[in-house]
Each structure stands twice: as C-alpha cells, then as structure tokens.
Scaffold this active site. Structure first.
Site, mmCIF file in Angstrom:
data_model
loop_
_atom_site.group_PDB
_atom_site.id
_atom_site.type_symbol
_atom_site.label_atom_id
_atom_site.label_comp_id
_atom_site.label_asym_id
_atom_site.label_seq_id
_atom_site.Cartn_x
_atom_site.Cartn_y
_atom_site.Cartn_z
ATOM 1 N N GLU A 121 -13.465 -11.764 -3.347
ATOM 2 C CA GLU A 121 -13.366 -10.575 -4.194
ATOM 3 C C GLU A 121 -12.745 -11.041 -5.497
ATOM 4 O OE1 GLU A 121 -12.191 -7.926 -6.356
ATOM 5 O OE2 GLU A 121 -10.618 -7.437 -4.917
ATOM 6 N N CYS A 163 -8.806 -5.132 -10.649
ATOM 7 C CA CYS A 163 -10.156 -5.658 -10.814
ATOM 8 C C CYS A 163 -11.185 -4.545 -10.940
ATOM 9 C CB CYS A 163 -10.515 -6.590 -9.667
ATOM 10 S SG CYS A 163 -10.350 -5.830 -8.046
#
Length: 474
Positions: free
Chosen positions: A255, A289
C-alpha cells in the site's frame, strides 16, 4: 501525560517477553507539537531480528492449527479492550503523532473495527468440494495460513495501519513480526501488550522498534521461512522491498503512495463538495495516502468553490506535521507553485513557534508544471485547477503514476458511474470525502501498489490455496 507514557512498554517484544535490544541501545520519541522528547524505546538490532524470526517460525505450526473460533475470540477480546481504553489509546497517539484528540479517537474506533471485522472473518475461511468436470474424481480446495509474516507500518496511522495487517494475519493463523515506524512506535508497543492481554499466545507476535529499518527488515526478508510481507509507505521504499522479496518469492501486499484527484462537476452540490473537500484534504492534517492532493473543478463553479473552500480552510485549527522534514517538504512544494504563478487565498507559509506547523492553504491558478500537482504533498494544502469537460477532467485525474483513490462530486448518477469506472484507481469516493472502511477492500493500482487490506478480500492475502485431486471410482 507522563503517567500515561510511563505505562507504555518501551522494550522489544519477543516470544511473549519484553526485553532490551541486543546491545542495549535506545532512541528518543518526540512530540511534534512542541518538539520535546516523550521517552526512549529499545532500538532493535539485527540480532533481535534473527531472534524474532526464530520465535515466529517456532510458533507457526501450533498457531496455524489453532481453532478458527479461538482466533476469532482473541480478536474479539482485543476489539473490546481497544473500545474500553479508547481515550487512553487516543491520548497516546496524539502525543507521539500530533493529530488532534478528536482525530485520534476516530482512528482508535477505526483501528479497533479491523479486529472486530476479522474476528468474524476468521470462522469463514472456507474451501470447496466439487466433482471433476471431466468425469470420475473430485476436487478438494482448502485454504491455509501462508506462514510467518513481516508487517511494516507507517507513522501517520500508527494504530489503524497495524490492526489492518494484524487482524487478518491473526484470523488466518499466521505468526507476525512487526516493524513500526521509528517516529511513532509507542502505539504499536502498547497494542502488543493489549493483544497479549487478549490471549494471543507467546511467539505469535514480535515487535521490533528500530532507528534502522534495513537493519531489521533485511535479515527477515533474507530468510526463506518468512513467507509474506505487508508494507504501507512510500512507493520509493516499496520498490526496494519488492526487490528484497524477489529471491525468496515472498508474497507481498504493498500500500504505497497516492496523488488523489478530487473532481467537482458543474452539477455537484457545492455544499457537499466543499465539506467533502475539507474531509478528504484535512483528515490527519493531510498526512494521509488517501488525502485529496489535486482539486479539479469545473470552470463554471470554480470561483465559488474556491471562495467557500478558502473560508472553511481558514477556520481549520492547524495540527502539527510529524517533523521538521515533513514541514519543509510542504513548504518546498507550496513555494514552487507560488514561484510559478499560483496564488494562495489562505495560508501559504509555516506557522511560527514551537512545533512543526504549516498553515492550512488553498492555492489557485496553479500551473500544470507545478510540482504540487505531481508529487504527494502530505500536508494541509489544496491546489485548485479547472476543467471544461468530462474528458478533460479524466485526463487531469489520470495524469499521475499513482492510482490509490479518487473523489468525484456530481448529482448525475450516469456520470458518477461512468467516471467512477473510467478512473484508474483502486478506490473512488462518490460524493463523499471518506472511503476508509474495515469492511471494504483498501488498496490501489499502478505505482500505488497491489494487494488489498480489509473487506472479504483482506484475509485472502494471508492464505495459501491448496488443491487436492481425488481419484474416486464410480
């Protein structure tokens, strides 16, 4: 607060025991709001990493054979403990990471939900038994724990990114070694103690705080007995970890970075769009993010959108960024945009005084070559550009190597679905600035990584599939 810090374990956690690092070294943890040191924790060495490998390998067979219900009950007890101690967990997170207390409480709730979700998924690890389509014989398909795992967590969500990996690993029956971020190790150390209290057997979990990720990670990934690595962090570091996993063909969940576009079409509700923009931009002070990084607004409503967004952002209370380096990176990207002709309608500079603060900022007239449109800002800055057509909006949104999440605001259902399907991202927020959900698959495409965390898909990342071909006489 000193009493709270005093209660948190500050040693390495190995084989169910708290111990000093191999050489006795320690490092400091800083409060980003005032730049003061909170405490010191053990600084893991390569010898500690090798000891963690042996502990994880030794515990794997017995843990992998544990009843599914038992694993689920451990996770359920951990969820309850996190829920009962939410205020304390939130205060600790605020101290070491800097997010405001309200956001920390929200993260504790979100983090705990992964334990509750995967406590329920643990008993749903299923296979299948089927007839061979060719005729005689049967096919038996089963799922088994992939084996010992290395989990590397980031500093920006020190609890939630831990439980999002630990939850499915525990449910699947994998042993785990966790390398928490150097900047925020306390939340993970505290979580390890909580899991031990919830009944997690000795050796199933090891936690290695360290000032050197490579010193701890390299020997772990070099060992072929480690069968899985999950990493949340930058794309740059992710690429290096992929290379390290290649020789032993370890499974990976990555990720990585994001550069999320936020599209506002001319038929959108401006009230909803501005509220969603602040949510998507300012969650965790922009240090996320999935934070909206680029705001592309239809030219017919851009002026009003900017006016309302500026009003909202001007009223936001600034939280500290994680450290001086992160504050300076935000300043560098904003200064670059301003030098190229952008204008700040609010903010545009660091805040004076102790702590790593940067004023919530809105930028207009941002030129296409500004770095802030191509690099992840990871701070409270909203650069706004305009578009005139759906195709142009999609072109602007796709002008990035990243593909984690996008946000779309429109009241036209056909457009919402059409644009949502055309966007090259792993997730899309339709008329919402919040996509994170323990029951949904989280992850991206392109340079934002691969693999999914959460949802039905999350536990599959920690399971191997085995097929048995059965000869059966008719």
């Amino acid at each position: 607060m000193n009493e709270l810090i005093d209660r948190v374990p500050k040693q390495i956690f190995l084989a169910g025991k708290w111990q000093d690092s191999a050489d006795g070294s320690r490092f400091g943890v800083q409060d980003p709001s005032n730049e003061e040191q909170l405490c010191e924790v053990a600084d893991a060495q390569d010898a500690d990493a090798r000891a963690a490998i042996e502990a994880a390998v030794a515990a794997q067979d017995e843990w992998g054979a544990t009843a599914l219900r038992e694993r689920g009950e451990i996770l359920r007890r951990a969820w309850q403990l996190m829920t009962d101690r939410a205020d304390e967990l939130a205060r600790l997170m605020t101290l070491e990471m800097g997010k405001n207390l309200e956001e920390s409480k929200a993260e504790v709730t979100y983090a705990a939900e992964f334990f509750r979700w995967f406590s329920e998924e643990a008993v749903r690890i299923e296979g299948r038994y089927a007839r061979n389509p060719a005729g005689a014989g049967r096919m038996l398909v089963s799922k088994h724990p992939v084996g010992p795992c290395l989990l590397i967590t980031p500093w920006n969500f020190p609890l939630a990114m831990g439980t999002r990996k630990l939850g499915p690993a525990i449910a699947a029956g994998c042993t785990m070694i966790v390398k928490p971020a150097q900047l925020t190790p306390l939340s993970m150390l505290n979580l390890a103690a909580l899991l031990q209290e919830a009944g997690l057997p000795d050796g199933v979990l090891g936690v290695l705080p360290s000032t050197s990720a490579s010193r701890v990670v390299s020997p772990v990934l070099a060992d072929p007995r480690i069968r899985k690595m999950s990493f949340t962090g930058s794309t740059e570091v992710g690429r290096k970890l992929v290379e390290q996993c290649a020789p032993n063909l370890q499974r990976m969940s990555m990720e990585l970075g994001g550069n999320a576009p936020f599209l506002v079409f001319d038929d959108a509700s401006l009230d909803d769009a501005v509220t969603g923009a602040v949510t998507a931009k300012m969650r965790n002070n922009g240090e996320s993010c999935v934070a909206a990084n680029r705001f592309h607004v239809h030219s017919s409503i851009a002026d009003e959108f900017v006016r309302r967004l500026t009003e909202k952002m001007s009223a936001v209370h600034a939280d500290p960024l994680i450290n001086a380096g992160q504050r300076d990176k935000v300043r560098e990207l904003v200064d670059d945009a301003l030098e190229r002709g952008a204008h700040a309608t609010t903010g545009g500079k660091p805040l004076a005084g102790k702590g790593f603060y940067y004023a919530p900022t809105v930028l207009t007239d941002v030129p296409p070559d500004a770095r802030i449109l191509h690099e992840e800002v990871f701070g409270p800055v909203a650069p706004v550009t305009t578009f005139d057509s759906e195709d142009q909006a999609l072109a602007l949104a796709g002008d990035t190597e990243f593909g984690l999440v996008a946000y779309v605001f429109t009241r036209n259902l056909d457009r919402a679905l059409r644009v949502g399907e055309r966007l090259r991202t792993g997730m899309v927020g339709l008329n919402t600035g919040l996509v994170s959900n323990a029951a949904a698959p989280f992850g991206g495409v392109k340079q934002s990584g691969f693999g999914r965390e959460g949802g039905d898909e999350g536990i599959d990342e920690y399971l191997d599939v085995k097929y048995l071909a059965l000869a059966l006489k008719e």
